[in-house]
Design an enzyme around this catalytic site. Sequence first.
Site, short mmCIF file in Angstrom:
data_model
loop_
_atom_site.label_atom_id
_atom_site.label_comp_id
_atom_site.label_asym_id
_atom_site.label_seq_id
_atom_site.Cartn_x
_atom_site.Cartn_y
_atom_site.Cartn_z
CG ASN A 1 -1.68 1.39 1.41
OD1 ASN A 1 -1.83 2.33 0.43
ND2 ASN A 1 -2.44 1.39 2.35
CD1 TRP A 2 3.45 0.62 -3.24
CD2 TRP A 2 2.66 1.98 -4.38
NE1 TRP A 2 4.02 0.47 -4.02
CE2 TRP A 2 3.76 0.68 -5.11
CE3 TRP A 2 3.39 2.71 -5.92
CZ2 TRP A 2 4.20 0.01 -6.31
CZ3 TRP A 2 3.80 2.18 -7.26
CH2 TRP A 2 4.24 0.94 -7.56
CE LYS A 3 0.00 3.26 4.53
NZ LYS A 3 0.56 3.47 5.91
CD GLU B 1 -3.19 -2.13 7.82
OE1 GLU B 1 -2.14 -2.33 6.22
OE2 GLU B 1 -3.61 -1.53 7.26
CD GLU C 1 -2.95 5.41 7.52
OE1 GLU C 1 -2.58 5.81 5.55
OE2 GLU C 1 -1.59 5.10 7.34
N GLY D 1 3.30 2.16 10.90
CA GLY D 1 3.80 3.56 9.65
C GLY D 1 4.94 3.67 11.99
N GLY E 1 2.77 -1.32 4.23
CA GLY E 1 2.87 0.14 3.41
C GLY E 1 4.23 1.42 3.54
N GLY E 2 4.73 1.72 4.73
CA GLY E 2 6.52 2.26 3.47
C GLY E 2 7.44 1.69 3.47
CG HIS F 1 -5.94 1.76 5.50
ND1 HIS F 1 -4.93 2.96 6.45
CD2 HIS F 1 -4.17 1.00 4.97
CE1 HIS F 1 -3.64 3.15 6.70
NE2 HIS F 1 -3.56 1.86 5.94
CB SER G 1 5.66 -2.03 11.40
OG SER G 1 4.86 -0.15 11.79
P1 13P Z 1 3.92 0.24 7.57
O1 13P Z 1 3.57 -0.76 6.64
O2 13P Z 1 3.96 1.93 6.84
O3 13P Z 1 3.44 0.41 9.22
O4 13P Z 1 1.86 0.62 6.69
C1 13P Z 1 0.97 -0.25 7.89
C2 13P Z 1 -0.12 -0.38 6.35
O5 13P Z 1 -1.29 1.28 6.84
C3 13P Z 1 -0.57 -1.05 5.42
O6 13P Z 1 -1.83 -0.13 5.07
#
Ligand code: 13P
Length: 256
Positions: free
Chosen positions: A11-13, A173, A103, A179, A240-241, A101, A219
């Site tokens: 997920n590149w956000k 999650e 967020e 993050g 994510g990251g 998600h 993470s």
């Molecule tokens: P991180 O891997 O950056 O913690 O993000 C997780 C995430 O929200 C994937 O959707």
Amino acid sequence: MPDRRPLIAGNWKMHHDHFAAIQLTQKLSYLLDRDDYDAVDVVLCPPFTDLRSVQTTLESDRIPMALGAQNCHWEDQGAFTGEVSPAMLAKLNVRYVIAGHSERRQLFGETDDVVNRKVRAVLAHGMTPILCVGETLEEKEAGATAARVDGQVRAGLAGVARDSVAGMVIAYEPIWAIGTGRNATPDDAQATIAAVRATVREVAGDAAASAVRIQYGGSVKPGNIASLMEQPDIDGALVGGASLDADEFARIVRYR
Ligand code: 13P
């Protein structure tokens, strides 16, 4: 033991314009090989503006990664300025759509009801929802994780046919792990994910519960993916990251 193919999604956000997206997709394709794709479903979820570029890169180079979107509206079309419909995503050969998600829930006010509409709309267009659930730090500390996640799963799956649930993906999650570099221990992630599967069993029956793929997210890194994937109920990761960097993401895909 049902055959649940591991599914690792990036997920590149809100990162990477379409030029960077093409580069990352190509670099990943050089790093991964047939054995990787045989073992794991790999999904890229770039921002909307990158979808067409990533789609054409994947298709013209015959790269067997699937395309995912990070969000969508639930209507097919209409006066919804700024929204993107599931029909539009399906036309781009998008196969997976993230719904709910944390967020989106926390920063953009998405309720369980909105998330459920999105899940049903994604399914109606032949795509696979990745339904996200997870507790806040306060809920975790109050011992409310199980109740929170159970409620989100029930609401997210409301009105969804059992067969459709079987083909879905759910991502657990924990919000405090996203993050932050702080991930759930494999044992804790396993316990909550097993509870999610038990909820799915209650609402959609045994067959759906044994078939639905449940990911862990929060993470995930090359150094912790293997111990998470060893857990019997963890079928993949929503990253994510670490998915923004080709080397890191390839190492996660190659956790075996
Ligand atoms: P991180 O891997 O950056 O913690 O993000 C997780 C995430 O929200 C994937 O959707």
